[in-house]
Design an enzyme around this catalytic site. Structure first.
Site, short mmCIF file in Angstrom:
data_model
loop_
_atom_site.label_atom_id
_atom_site.label_comp_id
_atom_site.label_asym_id
_atom_site.label_seq_id
_atom_site.Cartn_x
_atom_site.Cartn_y
_atom_site.Cartn_z
N LEU A 39 10.04 -60.64 37.00
CA LEU A 39 9.16 -60.52 35.57
C LEU A 39 9.71 -61.93 34.77
O LEU A 39 10.48 -62.27 35.05
CB LEU A 39 9.81 -59.47 34.69
N ASP A 40 8.62 -62.43 34.14
CA ASP A 40 8.75 -63.72 33.69
C ASP A 40 9.63 -63.66 32.30
O ASP A 40 9.84 -62.59 31.96
CB ASP A 40 7.36 -64.65 33.50
N MET A 41 10.25 -64.73 32.04
CA MET A 41 11.11 -64.59 30.97
C MET A 41 10.73 -63.80 29.79
O MET A 41 11.53 -63.30 29.21
CB MET A 41 11.44 -66.05 30.62
N TYR A 42 9.48 -63.96 29.23
CA TYR A 42 8.98 -63.51 28.12
C TYR A 42 8.65 -62.01 28.25
O TYR A 42 8.07 -61.41 27.35
CB TYR A 42 8.10 -64.36 27.41
N SER A 43 8.20 -61.40 29.49
CA SER A 43 7.90 -60.20 29.70
C SER A 43 9.06 -59.15 29.73
O SER A 43 10.17 -59.64 30.11
CB SER A 43 7.21 -60.14 31.03
#
Length: 240
Positions: free
Chosen positions: A108-112
């Site tokens: 998952l990307d950092m902001y998800s």
């Protein structure tokens, strides 16, 4: 593993919980693995249980117990073993809870936020991560503006952005600024990229389901082990 049974080095590393087979291949190519004191960079190398295998100078051992852990990743954490920029790592949230070395399955990307699996079972990670798995992943997304009525149908048909084709399995508007999206093979930052292409920012992106496993009421930063039934269900979903 009996001494006479040879396995490829990347398979051995996966059984030790170092990383998935594919990620272990890169670790070997990077010159981080030694066998009996000799640095190995050839992927065809085979080892037995009697060989001394080390990663970054530390000997690794095959783990008898397989672990399957579901973490509700908060925003602000990256999905990697370590981060050269000093950012918080999702694996730190489960560190100390298990003796085994666990690594994330997918990203998952950092902001998800939301569901991410951790395991020391290389075969489990390989099956779930393979493009042919057809494993559904469901996301709830809150947007900066109202979602156009025609957006779900467009995304289901496919949207091309900068010569990359993106298509979801299903998309549903829950509220004017809240949508549910189901992906099969998600590309890097796919949902954010597609939304940006139609002028929508992403306020919140949460993965709430993988296969038949749901996030339910697990709080951000909390984790739990998957049941045997859930593990079987995930593998069966990939085998269809």
């Amino acid at each position: 593993m009996p001494d006479k049974d040879e396995v490829r080095l990347q398979v051995f590393l996966a059984h030790c919980g170092v990383a998935s087979r594919r990620a272990s291949e890169q670790i070997i190519l990077d010159g981080r693995v030694s066998v009996n004191g000799t640095v190995i960079t050839e992927l065809g190398t085979k080892v037995t249980a009697s060989d001394v295998v080390a990663v970054d100078g530390k000997q690794v051992f095959q783990e008898e117990k397989k672990r399957y852990v579901l973490l509700n990743k908060p925003a602000g954490f990256v999905c990697s073993a370590s981060d050269e920029k000093g950012r918080k790592v999702a694996a730190d949230l489960i560190q100390g809870a298990f003796r085994e070395r666990l690594y994330n399955v997918g990203r998952l990307d950092m902001y998800s936020k939301g569901m991410i699996f951790f395991t020391n079972d290389g075969e489990f990670a390989r099956i779930l991560s393979h493009p042919s798995s057809q494993l559904e992943k469901e996301y709830i997304v809150e947007t900066s503006q109202d979602v156009p009525d025609d957006f779900p149908a467009r995304f289901e048909r496919g949207i091309r952005v900068n010569n990359v084709f993106y298509r979801c399995l299903r998309c549903e508007i829950l509220r004017p600024r809240k949508i549910k999206i189901v992906l099969i093979e998600g590309k890097n930052r796919e949902i954010r990229t597609v939304l940006e292409s139609v002028g929508l920012g992403t306020h919140s992106l949460v993965r709430v389901r993988i296969g038949n496993v749901y996030l339910d009421d697990l709080r951000p930063g909390d984790f739990r082990e998957l049941s045997e039934r859930e593990v079987r269900s995930l593998l069966q979903s990939c085998a269809r």
